[in-house]
Design an enzyme around this catalytic site. Structure first.
Site, PDB file in Angstrom:
ATOM      1  N   GLY A 183     -36.010   5.129   4.155  1.00  0.00           N
ATOM      2  CA  GLY A 183     -34.815   4.484   4.672  1.00  0.00           C
ATOM      3  C   GLY A 183     -33.769   4.186   3.616  1.00  0.00           C
ATOM      4  O   GLY A 183     -32.733   3.620   3.924  1.00  0.00           O
ATOM      5  N   CYS A 184     -33.995   4.535   2.374  1.00  0.00           N
ATOM      6  CA  CYS A 184     -33.052   4.166   1.324  1.00  0.00           C
ATOM      7  C   CYS A 184     -31.951   5.202   1.198  1.00  0.00           C
ATOM      8  O   CYS A 184     -32.131   6.377   1.498  1.00  0.00           O
ATOM      9  CB  CYS A 184     -33.761   3.979  -0.017  1.00  0.00           C
ATOM     10  SG  CYS A 184     -34.320   5.498  -0.785  1.00  0.00           S
TER      11      CYS A 184
END
Length: 297
Positions: free
Chosen positions: A127-128
């Protein structure tokens, strides 16, 4: 699963336990020539899903030819850095089933913890915003530089191995579809060969076989029937090879990787010719003239 996608059946031994399917199958085909069509039987190479599992956790699923699976599992584990030595695999079991083959390995606890940490790190980064950059960086793994140059290799030894290679490929003789990876001693004699539908799998199988054999890997060279990609160079380096000879072309990344690791890399190898991309000074003598009466590949 439809009939057209059905996996090959597993064989049951005298004890009732399932065995992996044969590496090739006889199928009905229609051969077409100018004279017409003929229905005949043909030997076709198999490939099946092979799952590699460590301490009960599935790590990867590969499509591979179901032969020399112990060698494949060991070579893959070494080349992927999951273990650093055969002794770190404490147990191995091959489990054929209707959906493919599971190779279950029990590895040393520190190695398994490192594998779990690597998997957890990748999962946590999905998710980064910059996770793609880090994953791209991880795609190219460093190859340790060798402290000293590898031994010289006689061009005549490479030529002799190229002449021998077709006679060491029974699956290719049957099916025409397999790749081969061979280890050749300093005199040009092929000592070990492994075959597979995939060139990387063939090299992993050879790596596993070499690690079991105790042969002096650095004193000979690896010969492959395929092109030489970055992964092929990396896998060769991981088993201690100092030279990789390919019958087809290398990639630019493979050449740079071989140069950084001190590996002699040659491509387009045929009887009487080859192209050296790194460490050409290690090639000694002259190539014999190509003999038109020889058959190759």
């Amino acid at each position: 699963m439809s009939d057209s996608c059905r996996l090959p059946p597993c064989d049951a031994g005298a004890d009732g336990e399932l065995r992996p399917p044969a590496p090739s199958a006889v199928l009905q085909v229609v051969r077409m020539r100018a004279a017409g069509r003929t229905a005949v039987e043909d030997e076709v190479l198999e490939e099946v899903p092979v799952a590699l599992s460590y301490n009960g956790v599935s790590h990867a699923v590969m499509l591979a030819t179901p032969s020399d699976l112990e060698d494949f599992a060991l070579g893959f584990s070494i080349s992927e850095g999951i273990v650093s030595a055969p002794q770190e695999i404490h147990d191995m079991e091959i489990l054929p089933g209707p959906d493919g083959i599971v190779i279950e390995m029990r590895i040393a606890t520190p190695r398994f913890l490192a594998l779990k940490d690597a998997r957890r790190t990748l999962a946590g980064r999905t998710g980064c915003g910059l996770c793609g950059v880090e994953r791209l960086a991880q795609a190219i793994r460093p190859v340790p530089e060798r402290p000293k140059a590898g031994a010289p290799i006689a061009l005549a030894a490479i030529d002799e191995a190229l002449r021998q290679l077709p006679h060491w490929q029974p699956l290719r003789e049957l099916t025409g579809a397999s790749h081969a990876a061979a280890w050749v001693d300093a005199g040009g004699q092929i000592r070990l060969v492994r075959e597979d539908a995939g060139r990387h799998n063939a090299l992993d199988k050879l790596g596993g076989a070499l690690l079991r054999s105790g042969l002096p890997v650095a004193e000979g060279f690896v010969l492959t029937s395929s092109r030489a990609s970055y992964e092929m160079v990396h896998k060769a380096a991981s088993i201690g090879a100092t030279a990789l000879i390919a019958v087809s072309a290398p990639t630019a990344l493979a050449i740079r990787t071989a140069a950084a690791a001190g590996i002699l890399l040659a491509g387009f190898a045929r009887p009487g010719q080859l192209v050296a991309y790194t460490d050409a000074e290690r090639l000694s003598g002259e190539l014999p003239s190509a003999d038109a009466s020889r058959t190759f590949m």
